[in-house]
Design a protein around this motif. Structure first.
Motif, PDB file in Angstrom:
ATOM      1  N   TYR A 246       0.835  -1.211   0.000  1.00  0.00           N
ATOM      2  CA  TYR A 246       0.000   0.000   0.000  1.00  0.00           C
ATOM      3  C   TYR A 246       0.861   1.250   0.000  1.00  0.00           C
ATOM      4  O   TYR A 246       0.532   2.262  -0.603  1.00  0.00           O
ATOM      5  CB  TYR A 246      -0.962   0.012   1.210  1.00  0.00           C
TER       6      TYR A 246
ATOM      7  N   LEU B 273       2.385   1.942  -3.375  1.00  0.00           N
ATOM      8  CA  LEU B 273       1.341   2.384  -4.308  1.00  0.00           C
ATOM      9  C   LEU B 273       0.876   3.806  -4.015  1.00  0.00           C
ATOM     10  O   LEU B 273       0.456   4.522  -4.917  1.00  0.00           O
ATOM     11  CB  LEU B 273       0.142   1.426  -4.253  1.00  0.00           C
ATOM     12  N   SER B 274       0.927   4.197  -2.744  1.00  0.00           N
ATOM     13  CA  SER B 274       0.433   5.531  -2.397  1.00  0.00           C
ATOM     14  C   SER B 274       1.543   6.590  -2.416  1.00  0.00           C
ATOM     15  O   SER B 274       1.282   7.765  -2.225  1.00  0.00           O
ATOM     16  CB  SER B 274      -0.227   5.503  -1.014  1.00  0.00           C
ATOM     17  N   ALA B 275       2.771   6.153  -2.649  1.00  0.00           N
ATOM     18  CA  ALA B 275       3.901   7.085  -2.619  1.00  0.00           C
ATOM     19  C   ALA B 275       4.040   7.816  -3.955  1.00  0.00           C
ATOM     20  O   ALA B 275       3.582   7.325  -4.988  1.00  0.00           O
ATOM     21  CB  ALA B 275       5.190   6.325  -2.312  1.00  0.00           C
ATOM     22  N   PRO B 276       4.638   8.996  -3.923  1.00  0.00           N
ATOM     23  CA  PRO B 276       4.855   9.728  -5.175  1.00  0.00           C
ATOM     24  C   PRO B 276       6.021   9.127  -5.961  1.00  0.00           C
ATOM     25  O   PRO B 276       7.055   9.749  -6.137  1.00  0.00           O
ATOM     26  CB  PRO B 276       5.163  11.156  -4.703  1.00  0.00           C
TER      27      PRO B 276
ATOM     28  N   LEU C 154      -2.099  -5.167  -8.982  1.00  0.00           N
ATOM     29  CA  LEU C 154      -1.537  -4.200  -8.050  1.00  0.00           C
ATOM     30  C   LEU C 154      -2.607  -3.222  -7.596  1.00  0.00           C
ATOM     31  O   LEU C 154      -2.713  -2.882  -6.434  1.00  0.00           O
ATOM     32  CB  LEU C 154      -0.382  -3.420  -8.694  1.00  0.00           C
ATOM     33  N   LYS C 155      -3.406  -2.758  -8.585  1.00  0.00           N
ATOM     34  CA  LYS C 155      -4.445  -1.776  -8.257  1.00  0.00           C
ATOM     35  C   LYS C 155      -5.769  -2.254  -8.823  1.00  0.00           C
ATOM     36  O   LYS C 155      -5.818  -2.735  -9.949  1.00  0.00           O
ATOM     37  CB  LYS C 155      -4.121  -0.426  -8.900  1.00  0.00           C
ATOM     38  N   SER C 156      -6.829  -2.100  -8.039  1.00  0.00           N
ATOM     39  CA  SER C 156      -8.137  -2.448  -8.583  1.00  0.00           C
ATOM     40  C   SER C 156      -8.801  -1.185  -9.109  1.00  0.00           C
ATOM     41  O   SER C 156      -8.414  -0.083  -8.785  1.00  0.00           O
ATOM     42  CB  SER C 156      -9.001  -3.097  -7.526  1.00  0.00           C
TER      43      SER C 156
ATOM     44  N   LYS D 195     -16.924   4.317  -7.959  1.00  0.00           N
ATOM     45  CA  LYS D 195     -16.036   3.177  -8.083  1.00  0.00           C
ATOM     46  C   LYS D 195     -16.850   1.900  -8.206  1.00  0.00           C
ATOM     47  O   LYS D 195     -17.675   1.590  -7.357  1.00  0.00           O
ATOM     48  CB  LYS D 195     -15.110   3.060  -6.863  1.00  0.00           C
TER      49      LYS D 195
ATOM     50  N   TYR E  69     -16.033  -2.075  -8.710  1.00  0.00           N
ATOM     51  CA  TYR E  69     -14.962  -3.062  -8.751  1.00  0.00           C
ATOM     52  C   TYR E  69     -15.203  -4.064  -9.880  1.00  0.00           C
ATOM     53  O   TYR E  69     -16.306  -4.174 -10.400  1.00  0.00           O
ATOM     54  CB  TYR E  69     -14.856  -3.792  -7.400  1.00  0.00           C
TER      55      TYR E  69
ATOM     56  N   CYS F  22      -5.733   8.303  -1.951  1.00  0.00           N
ATOM     57  CA  CYS F  22      -4.318   7.996  -1.739  1.00  0.00           C
ATOM     58  C   CYS F  22      -3.645   7.340  -2.945  1.00  0.00           C
ATOM     59  O   CYS F  22      -2.445   7.104  -2.926  1.00  0.00           O
ATOM     60  CB  CYS F  22      -4.153   7.099  -0.525  1.00  0.00           C
ATOM     61  N   GLY F  23      -4.417   6.997  -3.975  1.00  0.00           N
ATOM     62  CA  GLY F  23      -3.798   6.445  -5.183  1.00  0.00           C
ATOM     63  C   GLY F  23      -3.654   4.935  -5.191  1.00  0.00           C
ATOM     64  O   GLY F  23      -2.953   4.381  -6.026  1.00  0.00           O
ATOM     65  N   ILE F  24      -4.321   4.251  -4.265  1.00  0.00           N
ATOM     66  CA  ILE F  24      -4.190   2.797  -4.199  1.00  0.00           C
ATOM     67  C   ILE F  24      -5.246   2.119  -5.059  1.00  0.00           C
ATOM     68  O   ILE F  24      -5.050   1.040  -5.584  1.00  0.00           O
ATOM     69  CB  ILE F  24      -4.292   2.322  -2.736  1.00  0.00           C
ATOM     70  N   VAL F  25      -6.395   2.782  -5.197  1.00  0.00           N
ATOM     71  CA  VAL F  25      -7.486   2.256  -6.014  1.00  0.00           C
ATOM     72  C   VAL F  25      -7.798   3.307  -7.082  1.00  0.00           C
ATOM     73  O   VAL F  25      -7.698   4.503  -6.822  1.00  0.00           O
ATOM     74  CB  VAL F  25      -8.724   1.970  -5.134  1.00  0.00           C
ATOM     75  N   ARG F  26      -8.109   2.823  -8.292  1.00  0.00           N
ATOM     76  CA  ARG F  26      -8.439   3.753  -9.371  1.00  0.00           C
ATOM     77  C   ARG F  26      -9.936   4.049  -9.373  1.00  0.00           C
ATOM     78  O   ARG F  26     -10.738   3.122  -9.262  1.00  0.00           O
ATOM     79  CB  ARG F  26      -8.071   3.155 -10.716  1.00  0.00           C
TER      80      ARG F  26
ATOM     81  N   TRP G  84      -0.303  13.617  -9.963  1.00  0.00           N
ATOM     82  CA  TRP G  84      -0.276  12.644  -8.870  1.00  0.00           C
ATOM     83  C   TRP G  84       0.917  12.789  -7.939  1.00  0.00           C
ATOM     84  O   TRP G  84       0.824  12.575  -6.742  1.00  0.00           O
ATOM     85  CB  TRP G  84      -0.345  11.221  -9.420  1.00  0.00           C
TER      86      TRP G  84
ATOM     87  N   ARG H 260       0.238  13.213  -4.053  1.00  0.00           N
ATOM     88  CA  ARG H 260       0.589  12.142  -3.122  1.00  0.00           C
ATOM     89  C   ARG H 260       1.617  12.565  -2.081  1.00  0.00           C
ATOM     90  O   ARG H 260       1.612  12.050  -0.966  1.00  0.00           O
ATOM     91  CB  ARG H 260       1.119  10.931  -3.879  1.00  0.00           C
TER      92      ARG H 260
ATOM     93  N   LEU I 250      -0.855   8.126   4.988  1.00  0.00           N
ATOM     94  CA  LEU I 250      -1.954   7.173   5.154  1.00  0.00           C
ATOM     95  C   LEU I 250      -1.621   6.158   6.237  1.00  0.00           C
ATOM     96  O   LEU I 250      -0.563   5.542   6.209  1.00  0.00           O
ATOM     97  CB  LEU I 250      -2.218   6.442   3.830  1.00  0.00           C
TER      98      LEU I 250
ATOM     99  N   PRO J  53      -3.150   2.791   7.308  1.00  0.00           N
ATOM    100  CA  PRO J  53      -4.189   1.859   6.864  1.00  0.00           C
ATOM    101  C   PRO J  53      -4.866   1.176   8.040  1.00  0.00           C
ATOM    102  O   PRO J  53      -4.373   1.195   9.166  1.00  0.00           O
ATOM    103  CB  PRO J  53      -3.423   0.856   6.016  1.00  0.00           C
TER     104      PRO J  53
END
Lengths: 253, 308
Positions: free
Chosen positions: A90, A93-96, A251-253, B12, B14, B52-56, B73, B77, B82, B84
């Motif tokens: 996570y 994935l959340s990092a720039p 990796l990402k949904s 969103k 899924y 946070c950029g983890i899910v589109r 982004w 970011r 974050l 979790p």
């Protein structure tokens, strides 16, 4: 370019190597030594020389290649699978940080480890047999290219796998057999004509052959072809990694 | 002032076909503590994960301090930290290494003094060389907070920050969140403990079934939706509410020993005086009386039920 991030991943991954020093370095070095003792000293003594080199010396490049490519795959796959498994992915994935930077960090660290490993195996081998390196530049080039390519393959595997079993199965069922049948222990000219043709579909043949050429100047396939095949594998792996990040695959949904 | 987070038409769906968010619009003001409440599966974590950029996102847009999370982004970011919901920590690394790693990952040069301060603030300093897996659940939670703070975010997402944390530690965490807010960090937290939102939040948003059903300042929300109750403990129990009092919203409880009157505290005429007079007229004596207002929890439960 987020250089701090690349460095963070790279250092973090190499730290894992130091932490598991015995398993990651000593293990392959010891098993390679065993190969030399069994094949080089015990059995090899009964073989005539291959392509003008003693069988022990002939073994060296093949054994280095075999360790480097299996370790590259297992290292890189573990490196990216572990955070996916534990959920810590996570943060990446959340990092720039871009896909490219992520790959440089993870694959760079895995490849670095493989190059170190390859060098250590060469030094270990020197204790058992006498060998020379005819083209040091190409030797290093093949070593680095193979490390990077197979670390990329491992990275792809680590993203594809959704369980520990799958993570093991590709190295066990595909990489190891290809490595064993890739001419590490023999010259493919020793095979019957039919199997010589079959062997040419094994990409490892080109790596081992090119690498051995950099030592002794003799090769099973033309060295330019070896180089081209290695580059082709690299490009294919890069394309797959690019596709993974573009689509977010697993990796990402 | 421009909100620090602007969410517009966020949707969103899924791959499984499940629609987690059905068009969310939300503004979060700079420097506030925003509590996002909602039942399980309401879309809280999906919403946070998209920001946070983890899910589109399937549709819609999000900006963080004016930076679009897709087009811009990198800038968006770097502003976000974050924490979790799951205790997802490295196992074999030391606390120090894992927190320093996070700072690097977010593109910040090493700053040991800052990491030291964060670890001390979170009472983790004496554990800095301990492997993360050897820590207790509460400590791991704090390691996750330390990781999120290591890169000096301007917006901090806390997804269920005090789940599985004991009462004493929870208090300590609330204080820490309060200090962060004072330093100008915007904090968005999701929680199951409504007590937590009631205690800390400036604003409250309620999400249910993938839609934001309410956003309000906490004080206003409590006042607007809060019902007050007046409970009278009777000297002698009643079998039924006397016909003379039928005009009042009364209920009997505790086997007729208590008479409960609910009223709107916003209303000018609460009717309490009239009720008490009438009770006196009819000879209904009481030994004790108390008033109470509904908690955020009750408000929340009635809101979510209403929409379900």
């Amino acid at each position: 370019m987020n250089l701090h991030a690349i460095k963070a991943i790279y250092v973090f991954e190499l730290a894992r190597t130091w932490r598991t020093l015995f398993q990651s370095i000593a293990g392959p070095v010891i098993s390679t030594s065993l190969y030399f003792i069994v094949f080089g000293a015990a059995i090899g003594g009964r073989f005539a020389s291959v392509e003008g080199v003693s069988y022990g010396a002939f073994l060296v490049p093949g054994l280095v290649m075999m360790s480097v490519l299996t370790e590259s795959v297992s290292n890189a796959s573990f490196g990216i699978y572990m955070p996916r498994y534990s959920g810590t992915i996570y943060e990446v994935l959340s990092a720039p940080i871009s896909a490219f930077e992520t790959v440089i960090g993870y694959v760079g660290a895995a490849a670095t480890k493989s190059v170190i490993l390859g060098t250590l195996i060469l030094l270990t081998a020197r204790l058992f047999v006498d060998f020379s390196i005819a083209h040091p530049f190409w030797m290093v080039a093949f070593l680095v290219l193979t490390s990077v390519t197979f670390s990329l393959l491992g990275f792809i595997l680590g993203i594809w796998a959704d369980g520990w079993e799958k993570l093991q199965i590709v190295p066990m069922l595909i990489v190891t057999p290809l490595a064993f049948l890739g001419g590490s222990f023999y010259s493919i000219s020793m095979l019957p004509p039919f199997w010589q043709q079959v062997t040419l579909f094994n990409p490892v043949v080109y790596l081992v052959s090119g690498f051995r050429w950099s030592f002794y100047g003799a090769a099973d396939v033309p060295v330019a072809l070896s180089l081209a095949m290695t580059a082709l594998m690299l490009v294919i792996c890069l394309a797959v990694v690019w596709w993974i990040f573009r689509t977010g695959y697993k990796l990402k949904s | 002032m421009q909100p620090i987070i602007e969410i517009r038409g966020l949707e969103k769906t899924y791959a499984s076909g499940f629609q987690a968010l059905k068009g969310v619009d939300l503004d979060i003001r700079r420097g506030e503590i925003f509590a996002l409440l909602g039942p399980n599966g309401a879309g809280k974590t999906t919403l946070i994960s998209i920001v946070c950029g983890i899910v589109r996102a399937t549709a819609g847009s999000v900006t963080v301090d004016g930076h679009d999370i897709v087009r811009d982004w990198r800038a968006a970011r770097s502003l976000i930290g974050l924490v979790p919901q799951e205790l997802t920590t490295e196992a074999f690394e030391s606390v120090w290494a894992t927190v320093s790693f996070s700072r690097g990952l977010f593109g910040k040069p090493p700053n040991p003094a800052l990491i030291e301060r964060i670890l001390k603030d979170l009472s983790l300093w004496d554990k800095k060389d301990t492997k993360v897996m050897a820590l207790s659940g509460g400590m791991k939670r704090r390691v996750l907070i330390a990781k999120a703070l290591s890169h000096e975010p301007r917006v901090l997402f806390l997804d269920e920050p005090t789940a599985g944390v004991d009462v004493e530690l929870r208090r300590g965490m609330w204080e820490m969140i309060g200090r962060l807010r004072e330093s100008g960090v915007t904090i968005i937290l999701t929680t199951h403990y409504i007590e937590e939102a009631e205690e800390m939040a400036d604003s409250i948003g309620v999400i249910s079934g993938g839609r934001i059903i309410l956003v309000e300042e906490k004080a206003a929300l409590m006042e607007k939706l809060g019902k007050r109750l007046l409970t009278l403990h009777l000297q002698s129990p009643l079998d039924a509410i006397p016909a003379e009092l039928a005009g009042y919203p009364l209920t009997l409880s505790d086997d007729g020993r208590e008479l409960v009157y609910s009223f709107d505290s916003q209303h000018e005429h609460t009717g309490i005086a009239g009720l008490l007079r009438k009770l006196g007229d009819h000879g209904i004596d009481f030994t004790n009386l108390r008033t109470e207002e509904s908690s955020l929890e009750e408000i929340f439960v009635s809101l979510v039920k209403e929409r379900a």
